[in-house]
Design an enzyme around this catalytic site. Structure first.
Site, PDB file in Angstrom:
ATOM      1  N   ASP A   1       0.809  -1.220  -0.063  1.00  0.00           N
ATOM      2  CA  ASP A   1       0.058  -0.029  -0.042  1.00  0.00           C
ATOM      3  C   ASP A   1       0.911   1.344  -0.085  1.00  0.00           C
ATOM      4  O   ASP A   1       0.392   2.420   0.360  1.00  0.00           O
ATOM      5  CB  ASP A   1      -0.974   0.064   1.064  1.00  0.00           C
ATOM      6  CG  ASP A   1      -0.088  -0.410   2.571  1.00  0.00           C
ATOM      7  OD1 ASP A   1       1.067  -0.168   2.462  1.00  0.00           O
ATOM      8  OD2 ASP A   1      -0.787  -0.801   3.394  1.00  0.00           O
TER       9      ASP A   1
ATOM     10  N   GLU B   1      -0.389  -8.982  -1.168  1.00  0.00           N
ATOM     11  CA  GLU B   1      -0.788  -8.507   0.232  1.00  0.00           C
ATOM     12  C   GLU B   1      -2.081  -7.573  -0.454  1.00  0.00           C
ATOM     13  O   GLU B   1      -2.324  -6.257   0.208  1.00  0.00           O
ATOM     14  CB  GLU B   1       0.341  -7.796   0.755  1.00  0.00           C
ATOM     15  CG  GLU B   1      -0.135  -7.637   2.268  1.00  0.00           C
ATOM     16  CD  GLU B   1       0.960  -6.597   2.913  1.00  0.00           C
ATOM     17  OE1 GLU B   1       0.726  -5.494   3.004  1.00  0.00           O
ATOM     18  OE2 GLU B   1       1.803  -7.206   3.783  1.00  0.00           O
TER      19      GLU B   1
ATOM     20  N   GLU C   1      -2.268   5.150   3.352  1.00  0.00           N
ATOM     21  CA  GLU C   1      -2.109   3.648   2.746  1.00  0.00           C
ATOM     22  C   GLU C   1      -3.498   2.925   2.532  1.00  0.00           C
ATOM     23  O   GLU C   1      -3.455   2.121   1.272  1.00  0.00           O
ATOM     24  CB  GLU C   1      -1.113   2.773   3.930  1.00  0.00           C
ATOM     25  CG  GLU C   1       0.117   3.056   3.789  1.00  0.00           C
ATOM     26  CD  GLU C   1       0.501   4.269   4.582  1.00  0.00           C
ATOM     27  OE1 GLU C   1      -0.211   4.844   5.335  1.00  0.00           O
ATOM     28  OE2 GLU C   1       1.701   4.678   4.689  1.00  0.00           O
TER      29      GLU C   1
ATOM     30  N   HIS D   1       6.240   5.059  12.650  1.00  0.00           N
ATOM     31  CA  HIS D   1       6.673   5.840  11.775  1.00  0.00           C
ATOM     32  C   HIS D   1       5.501   6.388  10.880  1.00  0.00           C
ATOM     33  O   HIS D   1       5.671   6.977   9.976  1.00  0.00           O
ATOM     34  CB  HIS D   1       7.712   5.152  10.649  1.00  0.00           C
ATOM     35  CG  HIS D   1       6.878   4.059  10.038  1.00  0.00           C
ATOM     36  ND1 HIS D   1       6.667   2.807  10.535  1.00  0.00           N
ATOM     37  CD2 HIS D   1       6.341   3.908   8.673  1.00  0.00           C
ATOM     38  CE1 HIS D   1       6.058   1.972   9.448  1.00  0.00           C
ATOM     39  NE2 HIS D   1       5.730   2.779   8.622  1.00  0.00           N
TER      40      HIS D   1
ATOM     41  N   ARG E   1       2.517   8.109   9.132  1.00  0.00           N
ATOM     42  CA  ARG E   1       2.345   9.747   8.951  1.00  0.00           C
ATOM     43  C   ARG E   1       0.905  10.069   9.639  1.00  0.00           C
ATOM     44  O   ARG E   1       0.928  11.260  10.170  1.00  0.00           O
ATOM     45  CB  ARG E   1       1.851   9.740   7.526  1.00  0.00           C
ATOM     46  CG  ARG E   1       3.056   9.630   6.677  1.00  0.00           C
ATOM     47  CD  ARG E   1       2.911   9.950   5.008  1.00  0.00           C
ATOM     48  NE  ARG E   1       4.031   9.765   4.469  1.00  0.00           N
ATOM     49  CZ  ARG E   1       4.702  10.698   3.683  1.00  0.00           C
ATOM     50  NH1 ARG E   1       4.443  11.962   3.590  1.00  0.00           N
ATOM     51  NH2 ARG E   1       6.185  10.441   3.097  1.00  0.00           N
TER      52      ARG E   1
ATOM     53  N   HIS F   1      13.023   5.413  12.473  1.00  0.00           N
ATOM     54  CA  HIS F   1      12.638   5.651  11.106  1.00  0.00           C
ATOM     55  C   HIS F   1      13.373   7.016  10.845  1.00  0.00           C
ATOM     56  O   HIS F   1      13.523   7.829  11.670  1.00  0.00           O
ATOM     57  CB  HIS F   1      11.133   5.727  10.941  1.00  0.00           C
ATOM     58  CG  HIS F   1      10.821   5.635   9.624  1.00  0.00           C
ATOM     59  ND1 HIS F   1      10.878   6.480   8.685  1.00  0.00           N
ATOM     60  CD2 HIS F   1      10.314   4.415   8.897  1.00  0.00           C
ATOM     61  CE1 HIS F   1      10.498   6.175   7.427  1.00  0.00           C
ATOM     62  NE2 HIS F   1      10.290   5.042   7.361  1.00  0.00           N
TER      63      HIS F   1
HETATM   64  C1  UD1 Z   1       6.765   4.861   3.626  1.00  0.00           C
HETATM   65  C2  UD1 Z   1       5.225   4.246   3.230  1.00  0.00           C
HETATM   66  C3  UD1 Z   1       4.716   3.461   4.077  1.00  0.00           C
HETATM   67  C4  UD1 Z   1       5.626   2.452   4.805  1.00  0.00           C
HETATM   68  C5  UD1 Z   1       6.957   2.843   5.177  1.00  0.00           C
HETATM   69  C6  UD1 Z   1       7.901   1.846   5.307  1.00  0.00           C
HETATM   70  C7  UD1 Z   1       4.015   5.650   1.588  1.00  0.00           C
HETATM   71  C8  UD1 Z   1       3.097   7.020   1.598  1.00  0.00           C
HETATM   72  N1  UD1 Z   1       4.397   5.551   2.824  1.00  0.00           N
HETATM   73  O1  UD1 Z   1       6.622   5.740   4.633  1.00  0.00           O
HETATM   74  O2  UD1 Z   1       3.434   3.052   3.830  1.00  0.00           O
HETATM   75  O3  UD1 Z   1       4.975   1.867   6.036  1.00  0.00           O
HETATM   76  O4  UD1 Z   1       7.516   3.736   3.889  1.00  0.00           O
HETATM   77  O5  UD1 Z   1       8.897   2.424   6.182  1.00  0.00           O
HETATM   78  O6  UD1 Z   1       4.438   5.173   0.540  1.00  0.00           O
HETATM   79  N2  UD1 Z   1      14.099   8.612   4.485  1.00  0.00           N
HETATM   80  C9  UD1 Z   1      15.452   8.473   4.311  1.00  0.00           C
HETATM   81  N3  UD1 Z   1      16.354   7.410   3.965  1.00  0.00           N
HETATM   82  C10 UD1 Z   1      15.271   6.279   3.567  1.00  0.00           C
HETATM   83  C11 UD1 Z   1      14.014   6.384   3.689  1.00  0.00           C
HETATM   84  C12 UD1 Z   1      13.278   7.646   4.145  1.00  0.00           C
HETATM   85  O7  UD1 Z   1      16.400   9.506   4.603  1.00  0.00           O
HETATM   86  O8  UD1 Z   1      16.127   5.340   3.049  1.00  0.00           O
HETATM   87  C13 UD1 Z   1      13.467   9.899   5.002  1.00  0.00           C
HETATM   88  C14 UD1 Z   1      13.493  10.856   4.204  1.00  0.00           C
HETATM   89  O9  UD1 Z   1      13.465  12.145   4.656  1.00  0.00           O
HETATM   90  C15 UD1 Z   1      12.307  10.736   3.345  1.00  0.00           C
HETATM   91  C16 UD1 Z   1      11.191  10.324   4.756  1.00  0.00           C
HETATM   92  O10 UD1 Z   1      12.133   9.540   5.055  1.00  0.00           O
HETATM   93  O11 UD1 Z   1      11.702  11.816   2.575  1.00  0.00           O
HETATM   94  C17 UD1 Z   1       9.957   9.865   4.460  1.00  0.00           C
HETATM   95  O12 UD1 Z   1       9.912   8.721   3.636  1.00  0.00           O
HETATM   96  P1  UD1 Z   1       8.737   8.209   2.729  1.00  0.00           P
HETATM   97  O13 UD1 Z   1       9.093   7.028   2.068  1.00  0.00           O
HETATM   98  O14 UD1 Z   1       8.062   9.377   2.040  1.00  0.00           O
HETATM   99  O15 UD1 Z   1       7.784   7.792   3.851  1.00  0.00           O
HETATM  100  P2  UD1 Z   1       7.881   6.775   5.108  1.00  0.00           P
HETATM  101  O16 UD1 Z   1       7.367   7.612   6.312  1.00  0.00           O
HETATM  102  O17 UD1 Z   1       9.002   6.063   4.976  1.00  0.00           O
HETATM  103  N1  UDP Z   2      12.694  -3.432   9.805  1.00  0.00           N
HETATM  104  C1  UDP Z   2      13.838  -3.505   9.610  1.00  0.00           C
HETATM  105  N2  UDP Z   2      14.595  -2.565  10.453  1.00  0.00           N
HETATM  106  C2  UDP Z   2      14.055  -1.949  11.406  1.00  0.00           C
HETATM  107  C3  UDP Z   2      12.534  -1.768  11.335  1.00  0.00           C
HETATM  108  C4  UDP Z   2      11.915  -2.783  10.833  1.00  0.00           C
HETATM  109  O1  UDP Z   2      14.553  -4.344   8.986  1.00  0.00           O
HETATM  110  O2  UDP Z   2      14.857  -0.966  11.800  1.00  0.00           O
HETATM  111  C5  UDP Z   2      11.818  -4.627   9.095  1.00  0.00           C
HETATM  112  C6  UDP Z   2      11.010  -5.324   9.826  1.00  0.00           C
HETATM  113  O3  UDP Z   2      11.244  -6.658  10.317  1.00  0.00           O
HETATM  114  C7  UDP Z   2       9.787  -5.369   8.896  1.00  0.00           C
HETATM  115  C8  UDP Z   2       9.926  -4.479   7.962  1.00  0.00           C
HETATM  116  O4  UDP Z   2      11.046  -3.663   8.243  1.00  0.00           O
HETATM  117  O5  UDP Z   2       9.930  -6.667   7.986  1.00  0.00           O
HETATM  118  C9  UDP Z   2       8.632  -3.254   8.177  1.00  0.00           C
HETATM  119  O6  UDP Z   2       8.850  -1.981   7.760  1.00  0.00           O
HETATM  120  P1  UDP Z   2       8.287  -0.856   8.071  1.00  0.00           P
HETATM  121  O7  UDP Z   2       7.954  -0.819   9.583  1.00  0.00           O
HETATM  122  O8  UDP Z   2       9.202   0.171   7.698  1.00  0.00           O
HETATM  123  O9  UDP Z   2       7.069  -0.587   7.377  1.00  0.00           O
HETATM  124  P2  UDP Z   2       5.699  -1.186   7.257  1.00  0.00           P
HETATM  125  O10 UDP Z   2       5.678  -2.581   7.348  1.00  0.00           O
HETATM  126  O11 UDP Z   2       4.680  -0.530   8.443  1.00  0.00           O
HETATM  127  O12 UDP Z   2       5.024  -0.779   5.972  1.00  0.00           O
END
Ligand code: UD1
Ligand code: UDP
Length: 386
Positions: free
Chosen positions: A96, A118, A132, A214, A216, A246
């Site tokens: 999602d 999924e 999501e 994490h 939103r 995160h």
């Molecule tokens: C995204 C997904 C969420 C998922 C999550 C898993 C959407 C809308 N959200 O949210 O569904 O649960 O990923 O973790 O698709 N950032 C870094 N390095 C990285 C990743 C993120 O610096 O490798 C920081 C950046 O500032 C980035 C911010 O995190 O802009 C947000 O990342 P983003 O992918 O937009 O949202 P998530 O909260 O990670």
């Molecule tokens: N995970 C990881 N390192 C972390 C936190 C989570 O490898 O520091 C793994 C966790 O085991 C799971 C996945 O990341 O498989 C979940 O990702 P996240 O919580 O970012 O996203 P969501 O599942 O909520 O979309």
């Protein structure tokens, strides 16, 4: 031979797509291409290394503090070009995220079949989780094959009038990945020693609570209420908290505001204070994260993937969300929703920790999300449906 293009960009998608990609690579019925949108950068790179996956296309989108619009526009233009220049039989998306949803939309506009792994999770509230819940409903609208992890997810899709012949219950591929990692850890004693050494500062006399947050929709006050509740929990002598943070700047800002000097980062080269009770760290690689889950006394999280993995490890889960689209773990008795309000949060966490009947009931190792065989089922389904 059918050409599948996997499109994803975040950590959980990489974990949940990897087992299917690796199996499909060895399967003569399929040619596999991988497009990483780059929605995540640091948080996804170690997973490509760990699973030995090399993306064929990288849209390199990640920007600090990116908006949903930034991600959407980048995936739209980048993926459109790829679909125009390559013959693809199906685009495969997972879950999602915005990468997945926009990926499915671009495939639809190009009249390429969409496969949704999924599929069918629903909270019933379009704003929770945000965005999501909308993303997965939107993906369902354009999908040709819906791969539901559980019967509940299938029911949700039937309820929305998707044709029964396009919906398949496979189990969650995240459990395939988890089994694979557990196998790898068990077979590599040196990996175990290495990871254990990294966390040897944890006090064996205290119970470790593993925490990730994490979402939103919780940014700002709800997340800070949870953090205040965690701070209160950390004052208990018998506990210490381990919080891989995160990388989202909003999560970091709230953690700094609420925990302040009561927390110590473990990976900033500082001498660790044994009296410290809240440990913060950068996101942890998948293997050490599973190690930490296994070592934890209890887990508090708003993560989807962690909710699915924890029951396999027999760990009670408190889900820091108002709603969950994964009611199976609540029904199985391994997880509970915990209020996003400091006093109620602290009360419920303490009650679970201090009431053996509740704690033991939540610690059963039974997983309603899958049996580790989802990937092979998925490939057989795709062979007949595409
Ligand atoms: C995204 C997904 C969420 C998922 C999550 C898993 C959407 C809308 N959200 O949210 O569904 O649960 O990923 O973790 O698709 N950032 C870094 N390095 C990285 C990743 C993120 O610096 O490798 C920081 C950046 O500032 C980035 C911010 O995190 O802009 C947000 O990342 P983003 O992918 O937009 O949202 P998530 O909260 O990670
Ligand atoms: N995970 C990881 N390192 C972390 C936190 C989570 O490898 O520091 C793994 C966790 O085991 C799971 C996945 O990341 O498989 C979940 O990702 P996240 O919580 O970012 O996203 P969501 O599942 O909520 O979309």
């Amino acid at each position: 031979m059918k050409t599948l293009l996997f499109v994803f960009g975040t950590r959980p998608e990489a974990i949940k797509c990897a087992p299917v990609i690796l199996k499909a690579h060895k399967d003569p019925r399929f040619k596999v291409l991988v497009c990483s949108t780059g929605q995540h950068r640091e948080m996804i790179r170690p997973l490509f290394d760990f699973f030995g996956i090399k993306p064929d296309f990288d849209l390199d989108l990640m920007r600090p503090g990116q908006t949903l619009i930034d991600i959407s526009m980048g995936v739209m233009s980048g993926l459109n070009k790829i679909l125009n220049e390559n013959k693809i039989d199906a685009v495969v998306v997972q879950g999602d995220t915005t990468s997945g949803f926009i990926g499915s939309l671009v495939a639809f506009y190009n009249k390429v079949s969409v496969v949704h792994i999924e599929a069918g999770l629903r909270s019933g509230d379009i704003y929770s989780p945000f965005p999501e819940e909308f993303n997965r409903k939107g993906t369902a609208l354009v999908s040709k094959v819906h791969l539901a992890p559980t019967e509940t997810a299938k029911e949700n899709l039937l309820h929305e009038h998707y044709p029964a012949e396009d919906i398949f219950v496979t189990g969650n591929t995240g459990i395939d990945a988890l089994f694979e990692v557990k196998r790898k850890i068990a077979a590599t004693p040196q990996l175990q020693t290495e990871v254990a050494g990294k966390y040897s500062f944890l006090n064996p006399k205290r119970k470790m609570i593993l925490v990730t947050v994490h979402r939103r929709e919780s940014f700002g006050e709800p997340m800070e209420e949870v953090m205040k509740g965690l701070l209160e929990l950390s004052r208990r002598e018998d506990l210490e908290l381990m919080i891989p943070l995160h990388m989202n700047p909003q999560v970091r800002a709230s953690a700094k505001k609420i925990f302040g000097d009561n927390a110590q980062w473990i990976d900033k080269g500082e001498t660790l204070n044994p009296a410290n009770k809240i440990w913060l760290c950068e996101p942890v690689d998948y293997v050490p994260f599973i190690y930490l889950m296994d070592k934890a006394h209890m887990i508090i999280t708003d993560s989807g993937g962690v909710q699915e993995e924890a029951p396999s490890l027999g760990k009670p889960i408190l889900v820091a969300r108002e709603k969950t689209e994964r009611p199976e773990a609540i029904a199985a008795g391994t997880s509970k929703l915990i209020p996003l309000e400091q006093a109620k949060f602290f009360k419920m966490a303490s009650e679970v920790l201090d009431t053996p009947e509740i704690f033991n009931r939540m610690s059963q190792a039974k997983n309603p999300f899958g049996d580790g065989k989802a990937s092979e089922k998925i490939l057989d389904i795709l062979d007949t449906k595409l």
